[in-house]
Design a protein around this motif. Structure first.
Motif, mmCIF file in Angstrom:
data_model
loop_
_atom_site.group_PDB
_atom_site.id
_atom_site.type_symbol
_atom_site.label_atom_id
_atom_site.label_comp_id
_atom_site.label_asym_id
_atom_site.label_seq_id
_atom_site.Cartn_x
_atom_site.Cartn_y
_atom_site.Cartn_z
ATOM 1 N N CYS A 42 -157.156 1.980 42.570
ATOM 2 C CA CYS A 42 -156.037 2.692 42.220
ATOM 3 C C CYS A 42 -154.914 2.418 43.614
ATOM 4 O O CYS A 42 -155.302 2.226 44.710
ATOM 5 N N SER A 44 -153.297 4.206 45.187
ATOM 6 C CA SER A 44 -153.362 5.305 46.394
ATOM 7 C C SER A 44 -154.703 4.649 47.559
ATOM 8 O O SER A 44 -154.366 4.863 48.656
ATOM 9 N N CYS A 164 -158.761 9.218 37.492
ATOM 10 C CA CYS A 164 -157.677 9.192 38.287
ATOM 11 C C CYS A 164 -156.336 8.682 37.451
ATOM 12 O O CYS A 164 -155.500 9.415 37.114
#
Ligand SMILES: [Zn+2]
Ligand SMILES: [Zn+2]
Length: 362
Positions: A42, A44, A164
């Protein structure tokens, strides 16, 4: 039972993450041990590697994951050994003011802190785990409220994405913006989240979904996700969008980049009275400027969508059903299947804006 497992560890911002042998804590009361079977790469995670987010180090990366429960501690009621689960990096306490208001995605006890210590060690030294999970690892120990059961017929790699990117994107469409059949939507930024927004907007009945990215490279992925139009971003983006929406602008714009410039572009691409939903996480020093007259007279709504404004404990099983029944197609999202040592290369590809999701299979 104490055990050793491989995980992907980052020693400092800007360093190359590497696989190391971790010692997991014993499973305490209210905790579960999960054998991770798939974990998505991801944005992040990349932000923790390149220093956009400043967690504590050393850090086990990874937070978008699914796996199988292999051990439960005392008093655990939410999961049993053998259950297939999705990991939740922002578990809700269900008792704070926000949880009691029905807004568990804003739970005040679970602030989505980038790095926490949870008893994992490396050569006897405590290490931090990303977002309380550290899911680029063969196994994790997590509190029971951080696992959400999903049907065993759902492939682990799709289950991982739900936790997510897909929850964030689909939740922005369904809960935050509440896209209705026949509406039009612009989606700016086509990473894993943006492509999930495109798919969810089409599934919600949007008649026109205009996907926007910086190069033509994402056109095929956007169309596979259900985009009706593809536009390469330029200085004339808002004019291009109005040209495709009867001169008015779109009913909805989703900003999935997290930059002031693209938030302004999303604002200007939206019709009078339209809704702008900011899904991308930007930096603290990037200021968005809008005139006071424009804010009033455009009658637009600008709001952010944190973790899909979703009650994950209800919504993740619902999304799992949607995937299994074919209402929501995620197959286009996975562009690479990799192993733990390949994750740094996946970060390089993501930095260059290539592909959609790389998924680590374990
Ligand atoms: Zn994520
Ligand atoms: Zn709470």
């Amino acid at each position: 039972m104490t055990a050793y497992f491989n995980g992907l560890v980052l020693t400092e911002a800007g360093a190359r993450p590497g696989v190391a042998e971790l010692r997991l804590p014993e499973v305490g009361p209210g905790q579960v041990r999960v054998r991770v079977r798939a974990a998505g790469v991801c944005h992040s995670d990349l932000s923790m590697v390149n220093g956009t987010i400043r967690p504590s180090y050393p850090l086990v990366l990874g937070h978008e994951a699914a796996g199988e429960v292999v051990e439960v501690g005392a008093n655990v009621t939410r999961a049993a050994v053998g259950d297939h689960v999705v990991l939740n990096w922002q578990p809700a306490c269900r008792s704070c003011w926000f949880c009691e208001q029905g807004e568990p995605w804003l739970c005040s006890t679970s602030s989505g802190v980038a790095s926490l210590e949870n008893g994992v060690t490396l050569d006897g030294v405590p290490v931090h785990v990303a977002l309380g999970l550290g899911a680029f690892a063969e196994q994790v120990v997590a509190p029971e409220n951080a696992v959400i059961r999903v049907p065993s017929s759902l492939p682990f790699e799709l289950a991982a994405l739900l936790s997510c990117g897909v929850l964030t994107g689909a939740g922005a469409v369904r809960n935050t913006a509440q896209v209705r059949p026949g509406e039009s939507a612009v989606v700016i930024g086509l990473g894993g989240v943006g492509l999930s927004v495109v798919a969810a907007a089409r599934a919600a009945g949007a008649s026109q979904v205009i996907a926007v990215d910086v190069t033509e490279a994402k056109k095929g992925l956007a169309e596979a996700a259900g985009a009706t139009d593809f536009v390469v971003s330029s200085d004339t983006l808002s004019k291009d969008i109005r040209g495709r929406t009867s001169g008015r602008g779109a009913d909805h714009a989703f900003e999935c980049v997290g930059r002031a410039a693209t938030i302004r572009a999303a604002w200007r691409a939206t019709r009078r009275g339209g809704k702008v939903t900011v899904v991308g996480m930007g930096s603290n020093d990037d200021q968005v400027s809008l005139s006071a007259l424009d804010i009033f007279s455009s009658a637009r709504t600008l709001r952010s969508s944190v973790y899909g404004s979703a009650d994950f404990d209800l919504e993740i099983p619902r999304l799992a059903d949607d995937v299994l029944s074919g209402r929501l197609s995620l197959n286009h999202l996975i562009t690479d299947r990799i192993t733990l040592p390949d994750v740094p290369e996946a970060f390089d590809n993501m930095s260059r804006g290539e592909g959609a999701r790389s998924v680590v299979t374990l």
